[in-house]
Design a protein around this motif. Structure first.
Motif, mmCIF file in Angstrom:
data_model
loop_
_atom_site.group_PDB
_atom_site.id
_atom_site.type_symbol
_atom_site.label_atom_id
_atom_site.label_comp_id
_atom_site.label_asym_id
_atom_site.label_seq_id
_atom_site.Cartn_x
_atom_site.Cartn_y
_atom_site.Cartn_z
ATOM 1 N N LEU A 137 -4.040 11.515 -1.420
ATOM 2 C CA LEU A 137 -2.909 10.742 -1.954
ATOM 3 C C LEU A 137 -3.202 10.177 -3.341
ATOM 4 O O LEU A 137 -2.509 9.272 -3.804
ATOM 5 N N THR A 138 -4.213 10.714 -4.022
ATOM 6 C CA THR A 138 -4.645 10.167 -5.303
ATOM 7 C C THR A 138 -3.506 10.094 -6.314
ATOM 8 O O THR A 138 -3.241 9.038 -6.910
ATOM 9 N N GLU A 139 -2.796 11.195 -6.510
ATOM 10 C CA GLU A 139 -1.737 11.222 -7.516
ATOM 11 C C GLU A 139 -0.607 10.258 -7.169
ATOM 12 O O GLU A 139 -0.109 9.532 -8.035
ATOM 13 N N ASP A 140 -0.211 10.233 -5.899
ATOM 14 C CA ASP A 140 0.879 9.349 -5.477
ATOM 15 C C ASP A 140 0.496 7.884 -5.617
ATOM 16 O O ASP A 140 1.305 7.054 -6.070
ATOM 17 N N LEU A 141 -0.747 7.543 -5.243
ATOM 18 C CA LEU A 141 -1.179 6.155 -5.318
ATOM 19 C C LEU A 141 -1.310 5.681 -6.759
ATOM 20 O O LEU A 141 -0.913 4.567 -7.097
ATOM 21 N N ASP A 144 2.760 4.448 3.024
ATOM 22 C CA ASP A 144 3.387 3.146 3.272
ATOM 23 C C ASP A 144 2.343 2.096 3.624
ATOM 24 O O ASP A 144 2.401 0.960 3.145
ATOM 25 N N CYS A 145 1.386 2.465 4.467
ATOM 26 C CA CYS A 145 0.332 1.522 4.877
ATOM 27 C C CYS A 145 -0.558 1.149 3.686
ATOM 28 O O CYS A 145 -0.953 -0.010 3.533
ATOM 29 N N ALA A 146 -0.876 2.141 2.843
ATOM 30 C CA ALA A 146 -1.723 1.879 1.676
ATOM 31 C C ALA A 146 -1.033 0.931 0.700
ATOM 32 O O ALA A 146 -1.651 -0.017 0.188
ATOM 33 N N LEU A 147 0.262 1.148 0.449
ATOM 34 C CA LEU A 147 1.003 0.273 -0.464
ATOM 35 C C LEU A 147 1.135 -1.128 0.110
ATOM 36 O O LEU A 147 1.032 -2.123 -0.618
ATOM 37 N N ASP A 148 1.361 -1.235 1.415
ATOM 38 C CA ASP A 148 1.467 -2.545 2.058
ATOM 39 C C ASP A 148 0.142 -3.294 1.973
ATOM 40 O O ASP A 148 0.110 -4.510 1.745
ATOM 41 N N ASP A 207 5.039 13.606 7.649
ATOM 42 C CA ASP A 207 5.235 12.310 8.285
ATOM 43 C C ASP A 207 3.952 11.491 8.268
ATOM 44 O O ASP A 207 3.976 10.287 8.034
ATOM 45 N N GLU A 208 2.812 12.148 8.513
ATOM 46 C CA GLU A 208 1.541 11.433 8.528
ATOM 47 C C GLU A 208 1.189 10.925 7.133
ATOM 48 O O GLU A 208 0.773 9.777 6.968
ATOM 49 N N ASN A 209 1.374 11.772 6.114
ATOM 50 C CA ASN A 209 1.090 11.347 4.744
ATOM 51 C C ASN A 209 2.023 10.225 4.305
ATOM 52 O O ASN A 209 1.615 9.291 3.610
#
Length: 277
Positions: A40-44, A12-16, A5-7
């Motif tokens: 979150l490197t790979e996801d971002l 969501d905050c990083a993409l926004d 949940d935290e990740n």
């Protein structure tokens, strides 16, 4: 569960945050973001679209665009020669059937680029999937020919295709990144105006698929329609709204004249409405 949940919330905050920052600075901002959230490197990297980069295919003598969709390790595949740079012996390449379609698609969108952009660089990459195939259409146009103005347009159209007999379902996800910079006299940066932003839209259609060439026609029509809609949306949002704000702050003409015109328009509208009633 709590860690997930935290990740998820951090993602969501990083993409926004990235959506609200100027697209021409996305690489610098992404590096800063990765320093803060290394987990979150790979996801971002997979979720954030970056401005397209241009490379030269020495073998074919043509430019092409690079992104994650034509990357294998540290090498990028050219759509013209189908070779990787730096060379990669076992790099992923499309099947023979799909490669023929990829070559034809690159020729078609090269013509499309000249028709609507009058220059720039385009690249189309296709890859095999279990049930059919997918691809991406990339277009980049940079305008830096004058001292007082410059700009860039990056289009990324990801298309998933599922063939169903003589029909095919096309799912299109399009992202456009636009920035324009107009400087003051003699390149005065103090009077510089910067308008930039990005837009993402989706479309899904079921279209006839009589032969392989129909895929190019269908994808081309969807990309053309989507770019037309997104260009109009960007023009309205970034230029129309800016004009409305400036006019609201300081009118270009006498306010009494504007009020008289508005009153006349209301009177005419009232008369037309009463005649219809």
């Amino acid at each position: 569960m709590a860690d997930y949940d935290e990740n998820d919330q951090q993602m969501d905050c990083a993409l926004d945050l990235m959506r609200r920052l100027p697209p021409q600075n996305v690489e610098e901002n992404l590096i800063t973001l990765l320093d803060v959230l290394p987990e979150l490197t790979e996801d971002l990297l997979s979720a954030i679209d970056q401005p397209l980069k241009i490379r030269q295919d020495a073998q074919a003598g043509k430019e092409y665009l690079v992104c994650d969709y034509n990357r294998d390790g540290d090498s990028y595949r050219s759509p013209w020669s189908n070779e990787y740079d730096p060379p990669l012996a076992d790099g992923n390449v499309p099947s023979d059937r799909l490669r023929k379609l990829e070559v034809a698609a690159n020729e078609a969108f090269d013509t499309y680029k000249e028709l609507y952009y009058e220059g720039g660089v385009s690249s189309v990459y296709l890859w095999d999937m279990d049930d059919s195939f997918a691809g991406v259409v990339l277009i980049k146009k940079v305008n830096d020919g004058t001292v007082r103005s410059k700009g860039s347009w990056d289009s990324i159209h990801v298309i998933e295709v599922v063939e169903k007999g003589r029909q095919a379902r096309y799912k299109l996800t399009s992202t456009v990144m636009l920035y324009t910079v107009a400087s003051g006299a003699k390149g005065d940066r103090q009077n510089e105006i910067n308008l930039s932003g990005s837009l993402t839209r989706q479309d899904e259609r079921d279209l006839p698929n009589e032969d392989a060439s129909a895929h190019i026609v269908n994808m081309g029509r969807m990309v053309e329609d989507m770019e037309f809609k997104m260009r109009n949306a960007l023009q309205e949002v970034y230029f129309g709204k800016t004009r409305d704000i400036v006019n609201g702050l300081r009118s270009a003409s006498d306010l009494s004249e504007s009020k008289n015109r508005e009153r006349l328009q209301r009177d005419l509208f009232g008369q037309l409405k009463s005649r219809k009633d």
